[in-house]
Design a protein around this motif. Structure first.
Motif, PDB file in Angstrom:
ATOM      1  N   UNK A 131      -0.945   4.706   7.111  1.00 14.22           N
ATOM      2  CA  UNK A 131      -2.345   4.630   6.708  1.00 14.22           C
ATOM      3  C   UNK A 131      -3.296   5.087   7.813  1.00 14.22           C
ATOM      4  N   UNK A 132      -2.750   5.527   8.926  1.00 12.63           N
ATOM      5  CA  UNK A 132      -3.576   6.092  10.002  1.00 12.63           C
ATOM      6  C   UNK A 132      -3.498   7.618  10.048  1.00 12.63           C
ATOM      7  N   UNK A 133      -2.464   8.177   9.393  1.00  8.55           N
ATOM      8  CA  UNK A 133      -2.324   9.639   9.336  1.00  8.55           C
ATOM      9  C   UNK A 133      -1.290   9.957   8.266  1.00  8.55           C
ATOM     10  N   UNK A 134      -1.721   9.990   7.027  1.00 10.59           N
ATOM     11  CA  UNK A 134      -0.794  10.141   5.901  1.00 10.59           C
ATOM     12  C   UNK A 134      -0.467  11.614   5.674  1.00 10.59           C
ATOM     13  N   UNK A 135       0.826  11.924   5.654  1.00 15.62           N
ATOM     14  CA  UNK A 135       1.273  13.297   5.423  1.00 15.62           C
ATOM     15  C   UNK A 135       1.744  13.517   3.996  1.00 15.62           C
ATOM     16  N   UNK A 136       1.657  12.510   3.158  1.00 13.96           N
ATOM     17  CA  UNK A 136       2.132  12.628   1.783  1.00 13.96           C
ATOM     18  C   UNK A 136       1.184  13.479   0.938  1.00 13.96           C
ATOM     19  N   UNK A 137       1.744  14.214  -0.005  1.00 11.41           N
ATOM     20  CA  UNK A 137       0.948  15.053  -0.891  1.00 11.41           C
ATOM     21  C   UNK A 137       0.822  14.397  -2.265  1.00 11.41           C
ATOM     22  N   UNK A 138      -0.068  14.928  -3.059  1.00  8.83           N
ATOM     23  CA  UNK A 138      -0.241  14.418  -4.408  1.00  8.83           C
ATOM     24  C   UNK A 138      -0.673  12.964  -4.393  1.00  8.83           C
ATOM     25  N   UNK A 139       0.034  12.141  -5.175  1.00 12.10           N
ATOM     26  CA  UNK A 139      -0.289  10.719  -5.261  1.00 12.10           C
ATOM     27  C   UNK A 139       0.366   9.911  -4.142  1.00 12.10           C
ATOM     28  N   UNK A 140       0.938  10.596  -3.157  1.00 10.70           N
ATOM     29  CA  UNK A 140       1.673   9.901  -2.100  1.00 10.70           C
ATOM     30  C   UNK A 140       0.849   8.881  -1.341  1.00 10.70           C
ATOM     31  N   UNK A 141      -0.419   9.205  -1.058  1.00  5.42           N
ATOM     32  CA  UNK A 141      -1.248   8.264  -0.311  1.00  5.42           C
ATOM     33  C   UNK A 141      -1.512   7.009  -1.137  1.00  5.42           C
ATOM     34  N   UNK A 142      -1.652   7.164  -2.450  1.00 13.15           N
ATOM     35  CA  UNK A 142      -1.845   5.990  -3.310  1.00 13.15           C
ATOM     36  C   UNK A 142      -0.591   5.129  -3.349  1.00 13.15           C
ATOM     37  N   UNK A 143       0.588   5.759  -3.537  1.00 14.68           N
ATOM     38  CA  UNK A 143       1.824   4.979  -3.599  1.00 14.68           C
ATOM     39  C   UNK A 143       2.079   4.271  -2.280  1.00 14.68           C
ATOM     40  N   UNK A 144       1.765   4.936  -1.161  1.00 13.50           N
ATOM     41  CA  UNK A 144       1.961   4.306   0.146  1.00 13.50           C
ATOM     42  C   UNK A 144       1.075   3.083   0.300  1.00 13.50           C
ATOM     43  N   UNK A 145      -0.214   3.225   0.002  1.00 11.05           N
ATOM     44  CA  UNK A 145      -1.134   2.102   0.136  1.00 11.05           C
ATOM     45  C   UNK A 145      -0.769   0.968  -0.814  1.00 11.05           C
ATOM     46  N   UNK A 146      -0.349   1.316  -2.026  1.00 13.16           N
ATOM     47  CA  UNK A 146       0.011   0.299  -3.005  1.00 13.16           C
ATOM     48  C   UNK A 146       1.298  -0.421  -2.613  1.00 13.16           C
ATOM     49  N   UNK A 147       2.268   0.312  -2.057  1.00 18.45           N
ATOM     50  CA  UNK A 147       3.492  -0.318  -1.581  1.00 18.45           C
ATOM     51  C   UNK A 147       3.245  -1.242  -0.407  1.00 18.45           C
ATOM     52  N   UNK A 148       2.362  -0.830   0.489  1.00 11.20           N
ATOM     53  CA  UNK A 148       2.012  -1.669   1.641  1.00 11.20           C
ATOM     54  C   UNK A 148       1.270  -2.915   1.177  1.00 11.20           C
ATOM     55  N   UNK A 149       0.407  -2.763   0.164  1.00  5.92           N
ATOM     56  CA  UNK A 149      -0.280  -3.922  -0.394  1.00  5.92           C
ATOM     57  C   UNK A 149       0.718  -4.928  -0.964  1.00  5.92           C
ATOM     58  N   UNK A 150       1.780  -4.414  -1.564  1.00  5.55           N
ATOM     59  CA  UNK A 150       2.783  -5.324  -2.117  1.00  5.55           C
ATOM     60  C   UNK A 150       3.515  -6.073  -1.005  1.00  5.55           C
ATOM     61  N   UNK A 151       3.845  -5.384   0.100  1.00 11.94           N
ATOM     62  CA  UNK A 151       4.472  -6.067   1.235  1.00 11.94           C
ATOM     63  C   UNK A 151       3.524  -7.099   1.832  1.00 11.94           C
ATOM     64  N   UNK A 152       2.249  -6.752   1.900  1.00 16.32           N
ATOM     65  CA  UNK A 152       1.227  -7.693   2.389  1.00 16.32           C
ATOM     66  C   UNK A 152       1.216  -8.951   1.538  1.00 16.32           C
ATOM     67  N   UNK A 153       1.265  -8.804   0.216  1.00 16.35           N
ATOM     68  CA  UNK A 153       1.259  -9.958  -0.679  1.00 16.35           C
ATOM     69  C   UNK A 153       2.527 -10.793  -0.544  1.00 16.35           C
ATOM     70  N   UNK A 154       3.662 -10.118  -0.415  1.00 13.15           N
ATOM     71  CA  UNK A 154       4.919 -10.841  -0.266  1.00 13.15           C
ATOM     72  C   UNK A 154       4.932 -11.654   1.029  1.00 13.15           C
ATOM     73  N   UNK A 155       4.379 -11.083   2.091  1.00 12.92           N
ATOM     74  CA  UNK A 155       4.337 -11.792   3.371  1.00 12.92           C
ATOM     75  C   UNK A 155       3.462 -13.053   3.287  1.00 12.92           C
ATOM     76  N   UNK A 156       2.444 -13.025   2.423  1.00 12.72           N
ATOM     77  CA  UNK A 156       1.572 -14.192   2.269  1.00 12.72           C
ATOM     78  C   UNK A 156       2.175 -15.251   1.356  1.00 12.72           C
TER      79      UNK A 156
END
Length: 260
Positions: A233-258
């Motif tokens: 999330x500081x320098x995303x190299x993903x194309x297309x919807x990659x930045x959305x999937x990355x942020x959404x996957x990280x959000x899920x890990x954030x929720x699981x950790x809580x």
């Protein structure tokens, strides 16, 4: 070889996902239910080189470190092309699931925009830090501090009022009370009081309300700080919807950790 990978998985899980082993197993089980076990590789009839747990861990490690495919290759003993296929095919399964229910009227949610620098300029625009970035609208529950939704990525030059509607995040708010900063004027969200012309500061009563508003709204900034521990999330190299999937996957890990 499989025993070595299992040992590595135990050591790497907490470091690269921020999850305890039991939480990681729950996440893998959720991916399995969503079809991860049946996901076909690139060639019909040819099995994946890694089992599902290692594939999930590989994607999480990619998000955490932002290493290239060639750098991830020796850690899992697969080719760079296989690493790319695993990330492409599994990222949507690791992402935040659509909420089963929308927040109720008595609940409070917080919305704000997170800037993510990206090299995919089709969905980005030049930002104030002279980098091409996307605006990701993120919705956080004020009490649980969990991420409820991540909006579709929009160019950085889109203001928050427009992004609130165009990203689809407004539909995830339900009937809840929405807190936001002053950039969301006209969206129906509760924003801080502004001082009138000629005033150095708002009235005392309004100033107290602003202080309370800031204390609660800071929780979305705390969520952003935790999410940006994942370097993609500081320098995303993903194309297309990659930045959305990355942020959404990280959000899920954030929720699981809580979660407990």
């Amino acid at each position: 070889m499989k025993e070595t990978r299992s040992a590595q998985r135990t050591v790497f899980v907490e470091v690269f996902t921020g999850l305890r082993p039991a939480q990681f197993r729950r996440w893998v089980q959720a991916v399995r239910i969503r079809g991860g076990h049946a996901l076909a590789p690139s060639r019909p009839g040819r099995p994946w080189a890694l089992d599902l747990e290692d594939r999930v861990l590989l994607v999480a490690m990619y998000y955490r470190t932002n290493l290239t495919m060639r750098q991830l290759m020796p850690l899992f003993g697969v080719s760079p092309a296989a690493v790319g296929r695993i990330i492409d095919r599994h990222s949507p399964l690791l992402a935040l699931a659509r909420a089963r229910r929308k927040p109720k009227a008595h609940e409070v949610v917080i919305v704000d925009g997170m800037l993510v620098p990206t090299r995919y300029r089709t969905v980005a625009a030049s930002s104030k830090n002279y980098r091409y970035s996307v605006n990701l609208q993120v919705l956080v529950h004020a009490d649980t501090r969990m991420v409820l939704a991540v909006g579709r990525p929009l160019p950085r030059n889109r203001n928050d009022c427009s992004a609130f509607r165009e990203s689809g995040i407004d539909g995830a708010c339900g009937k809840a009370t929405v807190l936001a900063d002053g950039g969301y004027q006209g969206t129906g969200a509760l924003i801080p009081h502004r001082r009138k012309a000629g005033q150095d500061r708002p009235e005392d009563r309004k100033d107290d309300h602003n202080a309370s508003h800031r204390r609660v709204r800071a929780r979305v900034e705390h969520a952003f700080a935790r999410m940006k521990n994942w370097k993609i999330l500081r320098d995303c190299r993903r194309h297309g919807a990659g930045v959305y999937w990355a942020a959404s996957g990280i959000a899920r890990m954030h929720n699981l950790a809580l979660s407990q």
